[in-house]
Design a protein around this motif. Structure first.
Motif, PDB file in Angstrom:
ATOM      1  N   SER A 121       0.748  -1.229  -0.067  1.00  0.00           N
ATOM      2  CA  SER A 121       0.400  -0.184   0.051  1.00  0.00           C
ATOM      3  C   SER A 121       0.912   1.366  -0.009  1.00  0.00           C
ATOM      4  O   SER A 121       0.551   2.356  -0.773  1.00  0.00           O
ATOM      5  N   LEU A 122       1.801   1.249   0.689  1.00  0.00           N
ATOM      6  CA  LEU A 122       2.931   2.364   0.880  1.00  0.00           C
ATOM      7  C   LEU A 122       3.463   2.767  -0.383  1.00  0.00           C
ATOM      8  O   LEU A 122       3.557   3.739  -0.987  1.00  0.00           O
ATOM      9  N   LEU A 123       3.877   1.722  -1.446  1.00  0.00           N
ATOM     10  CA  LEU A 123       4.267   1.704  -2.738  1.00  0.00           C
ATOM     11  C   LEU A 123       3.486   2.473  -3.630  1.00  0.00           C
ATOM     12  O   LEU A 123       3.612   3.447  -4.317  1.00  0.00           O
ATOM     13  N   TRP A 124       2.013   1.937  -3.577  1.00  0.00           N
ATOM     14  CA  TRP A 124       1.100   2.635  -4.322  1.00  0.00           C
ATOM     15  C   TRP A 124       0.866   4.116  -3.850  1.00  0.00           C
ATOM     16  O   TRP A 124       0.640   4.747  -4.870  1.00  0.00           O
ATOM     17  N   ASP A 125       0.875   4.274  -2.672  1.00  0.00           N
ATOM     18  CA  ASP A 125       0.609   5.594  -2.202  1.00  0.00           C
ATOM     19  C   ASP A 125       1.594   6.679  -2.668  1.00  0.00           C
ATOM     20  O   ASP A 125       1.381   7.717  -2.903  1.00  0.00           O
ATOM     21  N   ALA A 126       2.924   6.160  -2.797  1.00  0.00           N
ATOM     22  CA  ALA A 126       4.023   6.884  -3.168  1.00  0.00           C
ATOM     23  C   ALA A 126       4.055   7.070  -4.790  1.00  0.00           C
ATOM     24  O   ALA A 126       4.764   7.904  -5.318  1.00  0.00           O
ATOM     25  N   GLY A 127       2.867   6.348  -5.456  1.00  0.00           N
ATOM     26  CA  GLY A 127       2.905   6.678  -6.804  1.00  0.00           C
ATOM     27  C   GLY A 127       3.653   5.797  -7.508  1.00  0.00           C
ATOM     28  O   GLY A 127       3.948   5.690  -8.723  1.00  0.00           O
ATOM     29  N   LEU A 128       3.945   4.375  -6.924  1.00  0.00           N
ATOM     30  CA  LEU A 128       4.885   3.337  -7.773  1.00  0.00           C
ATOM     31  C   LEU A 128       3.694   2.274  -7.776  1.00  0.00           C
ATOM     32  O   LEU A 128       2.972   1.728  -7.082  1.00  0.00           O
ATOM     33  N   LYS A 129       3.489   1.911  -9.026  1.00  0.00           N
ATOM     34  CA  LYS A 129       2.710   0.759  -9.343  1.00  0.00           C
ATOM     35  C   LYS A 129       3.457  -0.327  -9.405  1.00  0.00           C
ATOM     36  O   LYS A 129       4.277  -0.801 -10.207  1.00  0.00           O
ATOM     37  N   SER A 130       3.128  -1.649  -8.854  1.00  0.00           N
ATOM     38  CA  SER A 130       3.803  -2.770  -8.391  1.00  0.00           C
ATOM     39  C   SER A 130       2.986  -3.909  -9.075  1.00  0.00           C
ATOM     40  O   SER A 130       1.833  -4.000  -8.770  1.00  0.00           O
ATOM     41  N   SER A 131       3.685  -4.727  -9.537  1.00  0.00           N
ATOM     42  CA  SER A 131       3.250  -6.230  -9.787  1.00  0.00           C
ATOM     43  C   SER A 131       3.827  -6.978  -8.899  1.00  0.00           C
ATOM     44  O   SER A 131       4.892  -7.359  -8.850  1.00  0.00           O
ATOM     45  N   GLN A 132       2.779  -7.402  -7.850  1.00  0.00           N
ATOM     46  CA  GLN A 132       3.479  -8.215  -6.711  1.00  0.00           C
ATOM     47  C   GLN A 132       3.036  -9.442  -6.428  1.00  0.00           C
ATOM     48  O   GLN A 132       2.153 -10.097  -7.048  1.00  0.00           O
ATOM     49  N   ALA A 133       3.866 -10.315  -5.778  1.00  0.00           N
ATOM     50  CA  ALA A 133       3.458 -11.846  -5.302  1.00  0.00           C
ATOM     51  C   ALA A 133       4.357 -11.823  -3.971  1.00  0.00           C
ATOM     52  O   ALA A 133       5.449 -11.578  -3.609  1.00  0.00           O
TER      53      ALA A 133
END
Length: 296
Positions: A121-133
């Motif tokens: 969530s922190l990555l998303w809030d910072a403006g980074l879109k992640s593909s995560q597993a």
């Protein structure tokens, strides 16, 4: 500190590094990313080499991701933060997804499930879109069996933070031919390439080419790298030169043309401010001007 950093980058980066809480990190990370991308566009126009530009951006994103991990996860968690896919390869473009694997045993995953969720969530809030597993080594192997896309992403791993032994265990396990045989992998990637090329009418001469997926695009270069790693056990395509499977002149030609297409893609992302891969007519003049090209 990232290469070529200017005063704006430096100020925002210092604020990121000082952050102790999620709110502080987010407040600093967003303007840092904006200033970073603006500066990279300026450097691109000045003729800075594409390897240096990609390296500078990757280094900055690594710093953000590691900081988010430190804020979110407790020290001593037996989990590894691993970059995979294009991010693992280190070839990261300004608006590409960042491919991330959190690797650890299932009990560790459950123990730290809330913290892992905060991290993403922190990555998303910072403006980074992640593909995560989030997987154990065994779950990674199971996901990779028979799925060439997942297996390919796991071929390109890079340790970022946490329990480094997990990365070594994963890389060792993936080398087993029982996970994905060399011949099966070759056939799967060949079929994948044929199907991808067919979408673009099997021609590189499109007026609005897809720089990533189209014939002659970056994905073809990546496919050669993946096959070199899997079939011959070399770190990258360059490893085929010393063993006589690729001529030095051929390697230099491939590198030269990779730089051209990678530079176009990097600039396109910066200009349109999103992960656009198609060099549409609307973008061609702007990108040409940015690269210093003139209609004579």
């Amino acid at each position: 500190m990232t290469a070529f950093a200017d005063s704006a980058d430096s100020d925002y980066q210092a604020a990121v590094e000082r952050s102790k809480q999620a709110s502080e990190f987010t407040a600093a990370a967003k303007p840092f990313l904006e200033a970073l991308r603006s500066r990279l566009l300026t450097q691109l126009a000045k003729g800075t080499g594409i390897e240096a530009l990609i390296g500078s951006y990757r280094q900055a994103i690594d710093g953000l991701v590691r900081k988010a991990w430190d804020i979110s996860l407790p020290a001593g968690a037996e989990l590894a933060l691993i970059a995979t896919g294009g991010y693992g390869r280190g070839e990261l473009y300004p608006h590409s997804d960042i491919d991330i694997l959190v690797c650890g045993s299932e009990p560790e995953q459950q123990t730290h499930a809330e913290a892992i969720g905060r991290f993403f969530s922190l990555l998303w809030d910072a403006g980074l879109k992640s593909s995560q597993a989030v997987r154990s080594v065994e779950q990674c192997l199971e996901a990779g069996r028979g799925d060439p896309s997942t297996y390919t992403a796991l071929l390109e791993t890079r340790f970022l933070a946490g329990a480094q032994t997990m990365t070594a265990a994963l890389e060792s396990a993936l080398r087993s031919p029982e996970v994905f045989g060399a011949r099966d992998y070759f056939e799967a990637k060949r079929l994948e390439q044929r199907q991808r090329h067919a979408k673009f009418h099997n021609t590189a001469d499109n007026l609005e080419p897809n720089l990533k997926e189209g014939p002659g695009g970056l994905r073809d270069f990546h496919t050669l790298n993946w096959l070199a790693k899997k079939l011959y056990g070399v770190p990258s395509l360059a490893g085929l030169v010393p063993i006589g499977l690729l001529g030095e002149a051929e390697w230099q030609a491939l590198q030269r043309n990779w730089r051209i297409v990678a530079r176009l893609r990097f600039g396109l992302h910066l200009l349109v401010k999103r992960p656009e891969e198609r060099l549409l007519f609307d973008h061609q003049m702007r990108l040409a001007e940015c690269l210093g090209l003139q209609d004579t």
